[in-house]
Scaffold this active site. Sequence first.
Site, PDB file in Angstrom:
ATOM      1  CB  SER A   1      43.145  95.938  82.231  1.00 26.51           C
ATOM      2  OG  SER A   1      42.958  96.963  83.169  1.00 26.51           O
ATOM      3  CD  GLN A   2      49.359  92.439  79.786  1.00 25.65           C
ATOM      4  OE1 GLN A   2      49.680  93.070  80.785  1.00 25.65           O
ATOM      5  NE2 GLN A   2      50.192  91.664  79.140  1.00 25.65           N
TER       6      GLN A   2
END
Length: 199
Positions: A54-55
């Site tokens: 994930s970011q």
Amino acid sequence: MLSTDLPSTSGSGLADPVADAFAATPRCDFLPPEQQRRAGDDRPLDIGHGQTCSQPRTVEVMLRLLDVHPGHQVLDVGSGSGWTTALLAHLVGPDGLVHAVEREPALAQRAAADVAALGRWWVSVTTAVPGVLGLPDEAPYDRVLVSADGGRLPHELVDQLADDGVLVAPVAGVLTRVRRHGRGLLRSEHGHYRFVALR
């Protein structure tokens, strides 16, 4: 949004445990070799098997909403690369426990090895059992982090919370925080995000 139910350290002069966890847990250590040079990019990165790491900005938001403390027992659903699992392990410390589940066996095995390489022995990473959300046999949990979107609030995981426990999960694209309070739930929403599907 139930602002009175949210953690806040702004202006308190206190240390920032989430920032410390990020500093102690390099994202590049949890990426495939071909993605490691992109570890500093603030975007999701492909880790294979149709999943992403994930970011970082999204992970930070989720961890701040989760409000993890040392000694907590935490469930990490959809651990993927294992990076969020390792961040949670830093936050709970050796007096806590992190149980992570991942549906892809190859990713679960790799995540377990990468977390172990950091010496965070208070973590277990297991392959999810088909048809079972979370690890109900290890419940209750003080905190539950869900990094995949099932399109609805996962009540099976809410049921695994301890009293006053907190769950953070994307629900139909909206990042949602739920705190269990006796038989009731305090629910708040915190913006739109995209996640892989919870299956």
